[in-house]
Scaffold this motif. Structure first.
Motif, short mmCIF file in Angstrom:
data_model
loop_
_atom_site.label_atom_id
_atom_site.label_comp_id
_atom_site.label_asym_id
_atom_site.label_seq_id
_atom_site.Cartn_x
_atom_site.Cartn_y
_atom_site.Cartn_z
N LEU A 37 0.85 -1.19 0.00
CA LEU A 37 0.00 0.00 0.00
C LEU A 37 0.89 1.24 0.00
O LEU A 37 1.70 1.42 0.90
N VAL A 38 0.74 2.05 -1.02
CA VAL A 38 1.47 3.31 -1.12
C VAL A 38 0.42 4.41 -1.20
O VAL A 38 -0.48 4.35 -2.03
N THR A 39 0.50 5.38 -0.32
CA THR A 39 -0.46 6.48 -0.36
C THR A 39 0.11 7.63 -1.17
O THR A 39 1.31 7.87 -1.18
N ASN A 40 -0.74 8.30 -1.88
CA ASN A 40 -0.37 9.45 -2.69
C ASN A 40 -1.26 10.61 -2.25
O ASN A 40 -2.17 11.02 -2.94
N HIS A 41 -1.01 11.07 -1.05
CA HIS A 41 -1.82 12.10 -0.43
C HIS A 41 -1.89 13.36 -1.31
O HIS A 41 -0.92 13.73 -1.95
N ALA A 42 -3.03 14.01 -1.31
CA ALA A 42 -3.19 15.25 -2.06
C ALA A 42 -2.56 16.41 -1.28
O ALA A 42 -2.72 16.51 -0.06
N VAL A 43 -1.84 17.24 -2.00
CA VAL A 43 -1.20 18.42 -1.40
C VAL A 43 -1.62 19.65 -2.19
O VAL A 43 -2.13 19.55 -3.30
N GLY A 44 -1.41 20.82 -1.61
CA GLY A 44 -1.77 22.06 -2.27
C GLY A 44 -0.85 22.36 -3.44
O GLY A 44 0.37 22.28 -3.33
N GLY A 45 -1.45 22.69 -4.56
CA GLY A 45 -0.70 23.06 -5.74
C GLY A 45 -0.87 24.54 -6.04
O GLY A 45 -1.30 25.32 -5.18
N GLU A 46 -0.57 24.91 -7.27
CA GLU A 46 -0.70 26.30 -7.67
C GLU A 46 -2.16 26.74 -7.61
O GLU A 46 -3.06 25.99 -7.98
N GLY A 47 -2.39 27.92 -7.14
CA GLY A 47 -3.74 28.47 -7.06
C GLY A 47 -4.63 27.75 -6.06
O GLY A 47 -5.85 27.86 -6.14
N GLY A 48 -4.03 26.99 -5.15
CA GLY A 48 -4.82 26.31 -4.14
C GLY A 48 -5.47 25.02 -4.59
O GLY A 48 -6.21 24.40 -3.83
N THR A 49 -5.24 24.59 -5.83
CA THR A 49 -5.81 23.34 -6.31
C THR A 49 -5.02 22.17 -5.72
O THR A 49 -3.83 22.29 -5.45
N LEU A 50 -5.70 21.06 -5.50
CA LEU A 50 -5.04 19.88 -4.96
C LEU A 50 -4.34 19.11 -6.07
O LEU A 50 -4.83 19.03 -7.20
N ALA A 78 0.74 14.12 -4.28
CA ALA A 78 2.08 14.37 -3.76
C ALA A 78 3.16 13.64 -4.56
O ALA A 78 4.26 14.15 -4.73
N LEU A 79 2.86 12.43 -5.06
CA LEU A 79 3.84 11.69 -5.84
C LEU A 79 3.84 12.09 -7.31
O LEU A 79 4.60 11.55 -8.10
N GLY A 80 2.98 13.01 -7.67
CA GLY A 80 2.93 13.49 -9.06
C GLY A 80 2.01 12.66 -9.93
O GLY A 80 1.59 11.57 -9.58
N GLU A 81 1.71 13.21 -11.08
CA GLU A 81 0.81 12.55 -12.04
C GLU A 81 1.43 11.28 -12.61
O GLU A 81 0.73 10.34 -12.97
N SER A 82 2.76 11.23 -12.70
CA SER A 82 3.41 10.07 -13.31
C SER A 82 3.21 8.80 -12.50
O SER A 82 3.30 7.70 -13.03
N TRP A 83 2.92 8.92 -11.21
CA TRP A 83 2.73 7.73 -10.37
C TRP A 83 1.47 6.97 -10.76
O TRP A 83 1.35 5.78 -10.51
N LYS A 84 0.51 7.64 -11.41
CA LYS A 84 -0.76 7.00 -11.76
C LYS A 84 -0.58 5.72 -12.56
O LYS A 84 -1.38 4.81 -12.46
N SER A 85 0.46 5.64 -13.37
CA SER A 85 0.64 4.46 -14.23
C SER A 85 1.38 3.33 -13.53
O SER A 85 1.48 2.24 -14.06
N ILE A 86 1.91 3.55 -12.33
CA ILE A 86 2.73 2.55 -11.65
C ILE A 86 1.90 1.43 -11.00
O ILE A 86 2.15 0.26 -11.24
N PRO A 87 0.92 1.73 -10.15
CA PRO A 87 0.21 0.66 -9.43
C PRO A 87 -0.70 -0.17 -10.33
O PRO A 87 -1.18 0.30 -11.36
N HIS A 88 -0.94 -1.42 -9.91
CA HIS A 88 -1.90 -2.29 -10.59
C HIS A 88 -3.32 -1.88 -10.22
O HIS A 88 -4.24 -1.99 -11.02
N THR A 89 -3.50 -1.46 -8.99
CA THR A 89 -4.81 -1.09 -8.47
C THR A 89 -4.72 0.29 -7.83
O THR A 89 -3.77 0.57 -7.11
N ARG A 90 -5.70 1.13 -8.12
CA ARG A 90 -5.76 2.45 -7.49
C ARG A 90 -7.08 2.57 -6.76
O ARG A 90 -8.14 2.31 -7.33
#
Length: 86
Positions: A26-39, A42-54
Motif C-alpha cells: 500500500l502506497v499512499t499518494n496524499h493530495a497536497v496544495g498546488g498552484e492556485g490552491g488546487t489539490l 504528492a507523488l505526481g501525475e506520473s505515479w498514476k501508471s505505476i500501481p496495478h490497483t488504485r
C-alpha cells in the motif's frame, strides 16, 4: 537517476517484491496544495501508471464513516465503492 526514474524504479521493485512474496503493498499518494490552491497528488501525475490497483480513500469527518472507491483495477469495475466505519 532523476526523480521520475527513481520513482518508476521504486514502483517496479515494490511490484516485484509483492509478486515474489505474495504481498500487498500500500502506497499512499496524499493530495497536497498546488498552484492556485488546487489539490495535486504528492507523488505526481506520473505515479498514476505505476500501481496495478488504485483506490480512493475518503472519510466523512462528521460520522467517521470511510469510503473506498476503485479507480483502477484489472478485473473489478471502475467506480465500485464500499462504506465502512473504523
Amino acid at each position: 537517476m532523476n526523480g521520475r526514474a527513481l520513482m518508476v524504479y521504486a514502483g517496479y521493485l515494490l511490484k516485484k517484491l509483492a509478486d515474489q512474496h505474495n504481498l500487498a503493498v500500500l502506497v499512499t499518494n496524499h493530495a497536497v496544495g498546488g498552484e492556485g490552491g488546487t489539490l495535486k497528488p504528492a507523488l505526481g501525475e506520473s505515479w498514476k501508471s505505476i500501481p496495478h490497483t488504485r483506490l480512493l480513500l475518503s472519510r466523512d469527518r462528521t460520522s467517521n464513516a470511510c469510503n473506498v472507491t476503485i479507480l483502477k483495477h484489472s478485473t473489478k469495475a471502475f467506480g465500485k465503492a464500499a462504506r465502512f466505519v473504523i
